[in-house]
Scaffold this motif. Structure first.
Motif, PDB file in Angstrom:
ATOM      1  N   ARG A 194       0.795  -1.216   0.000  1.00 48.17           N
ATOM      2  CA  ARG A 194       0.000   0.000   0.000  1.00 48.17           C
ATOM      3  C   ARG A 194       0.838   1.282   0.000  1.00 48.17           C
ATOM      4  NH1 ARG A 194      -5.284  -0.541   2.591  1.00 48.17           N
ATOM      5  NH2 ARG A 194      -5.905  -2.728   2.626  1.00 48.17           N
ATOM      6  N   VAL A 218       3.287   2.167  -5.327  1.00 45.81           N
ATOM      7  CA  VAL A 218       2.241   2.545  -6.286  1.00 45.81           C
ATOM      8  C   VAL A 218       2.843   3.365  -7.425  1.00 45.81           C
ATOM      9  CG1 VAL A 218       0.100   3.830  -6.606  1.00 45.81           C
ATOM     10  CG2 VAL A 218       0.434   2.490  -4.527  1.00 45.81           C
ATOM     11  N   TYR A 245      -3.956  -0.972 -10.390  1.00 50.98           N
ATOM     12  CA  TYR A 245      -3.382  -1.330  -9.092  1.00 50.98           C
ATOM     13  C   TYR A 245      -4.551  -1.630  -8.169  1.00 50.98           C
ATOM     14  CZ  TYR A 245       0.277  -1.253  -5.485  1.00 50.98           C
ATOM     15  OH  TYR A 245       1.187  -1.592  -4.511  1.00 50.98           O
ATOM     16  N   VAL A 258      -5.687  -3.063  -4.542  1.00 47.78           N
ATOM     17  CA  VAL A 258      -5.162  -3.293  -3.207  1.00 47.78           C
ATOM     18  C   VAL A 258      -5.932  -4.413  -2.509  1.00 47.78           C
ATOM     19  CG1 VAL A 258      -4.752  -2.252  -0.940  1.00 47.78           C
ATOM     20  CG2 VAL A 258      -4.416  -0.890  -3.016  1.00 47.78           C
ATOM     21  N   GLU A 268      -4.315   9.842  -8.945  1.00 44.65           N
ATOM     22  CA  GLU A 268      -4.275   8.421  -8.599  1.00 44.65           C
ATOM     23  C   GLU A 268      -3.432   8.188  -7.356  1.00 44.65           C
ATOM     24  OE1 GLU A 268      -4.942   4.290  -8.748  1.00 44.65           O
ATOM     25  OE2 GLU A 268      -6.015   6.029  -9.562  1.00 44.65           O
ATOM     26  N   ARG A 319      -5.502   9.130  -4.466  1.00 44.79           N
ATOM     27  CA  ARG A 319      -6.494   8.066  -4.275  1.00 44.79           C
ATOM     28  C   ARG A 319      -5.890   6.879  -3.542  1.00 44.79           C
ATOM     29  NH1 ARG A 319      -7.388   3.521  -7.549  1.00 44.79           N
ATOM     30  NH2 ARG A 319      -9.396   2.506  -7.180  1.00 44.79           N
ATOM     31  N   GLN A 320      -4.697   6.456  -3.941  1.00 51.47           N
ATOM     32  CA  GLN A 320      -4.062   5.300  -3.312  1.00 51.47           C
ATOM     33  C   GLN A 320      -3.709   5.588  -1.857  1.00 51.47           C
ATOM     34  OE1 GLN A 320      -3.904   2.307  -4.375  1.00 51.47           O
ATOM     35  NE2 GLN A 320      -4.551   2.647  -6.488  1.00 51.47           N
TER      36      GLN A 320
END
Length: 242
Positions: free
Chosen positions: A101, A106, A117, A119, A178, A181-182
């Motif tokens: 994570r 990422v 991707y 998770v 992104e 977001r991750q």
């Protein structure tokens, strides 16, 4: 250009089957992921692999269209496998499916050409969304010919299903969106703007700009934490189901 084939006039052609290699160090998890893949129309599990060496060997011996790549492997990691495949001239598409994570992983995955991707832990619906988006990308690319801007946007936006909206406002980077977001997906709870900025490696102002964008599109939830004095603290979390 006169006579050029366009996305609107090109024949769709027969449906194709997408062969998938499932890579996971856990035999049980690999089996579950393979079963998920088999349930999605148009996808076929070609093989499973449980180590970096086995993954490279299987792709070298029998090429596949797509790899669901775990990151943590007993003899290396998923990104090392992707680098080796590229060194060997294999342009196999990759979706990272991993518990890794941290934002650095990422970002590295994106830079090495991972298309998606996902998770862990995830359910069938989460993987199906990624696979269906990938199939949409394959269909768009199969049409060939020349593409107007709208078609280019659809191709690049195909993999954004359930993630970041394809029509970002001018001046916004999909890569940065992104990463934000991750960071939110990897969080155990709510995060402040500064927390998100620190974890994403961006300025607080940049984080705030992207958080406002994601809030407007219902990608994140905003709540206010009131202290004894001063302004309330803004706390963010990724909105389930988006």
């Amino acid at each position: 250009m006169t006579g050029a084939t366009t996305a609107e006039t090109a024949p769709a052609g027969p449906e194709i089957t997408i062969d998938v290699l499932v890579v996971d160090d856990d035999v049980r998890v690999a089996g579950i992921n393979a079963a998920y893949v088999a349930k999605v129309p148009g996808f076929r599990v070609a093989a499973t692999a449980h180590s970096a060496a086995e993954a490279v060997a299987r792709i070298t011996e029998s090429p596949v269209d797509l790899v669901l790549m775990d990151h943590y492997l007993p003899d290396g990691n998923g990104l090392a496998v992707v680098r080796e495949l590229r060194r060997l001239g294999r342009q196999t598409d990759v979706i990272m499916v991993t518990a890794a994570r941290d934002v650095a992983t990422v970002q590295a995955a994106m830079r090495h050409g991972a298309l998606q991707y996902l998770v862990k832990p995830f359910n069938f619906a989460g993987l199906r969304t990624k696979l269906e988006a990938y199939a949409g990308l394959r269909r768009a690319l199969r049409r060939g010919g020349e593409a107007e801007q709208a078609e280019v946007d659809r191709i690049f936006g195909a993999l954004s299903a359930g993630a970041i909206a394809p029509d970002l406002p001018k001046g916004h980077s999909r890569t940065t969106a992104e990463v934000v977001r991750q960071v939110l997906l990897a969080a155990d709870g709510q995060l402040s703007t500064q927390d998100i900025a620190d974890r994403a490696g961006i300025s607080r102002q940049t984080a705030q700009r992207y958080l406002k964008l994601l809030e407007r599109t219902d990608r994140v939830r905003l709540s206010l934490k009131y202290g004894e004095t001063g302004r309330p603290e803004h706390l963010y979390e990724w909105s389930p189901g988006t």
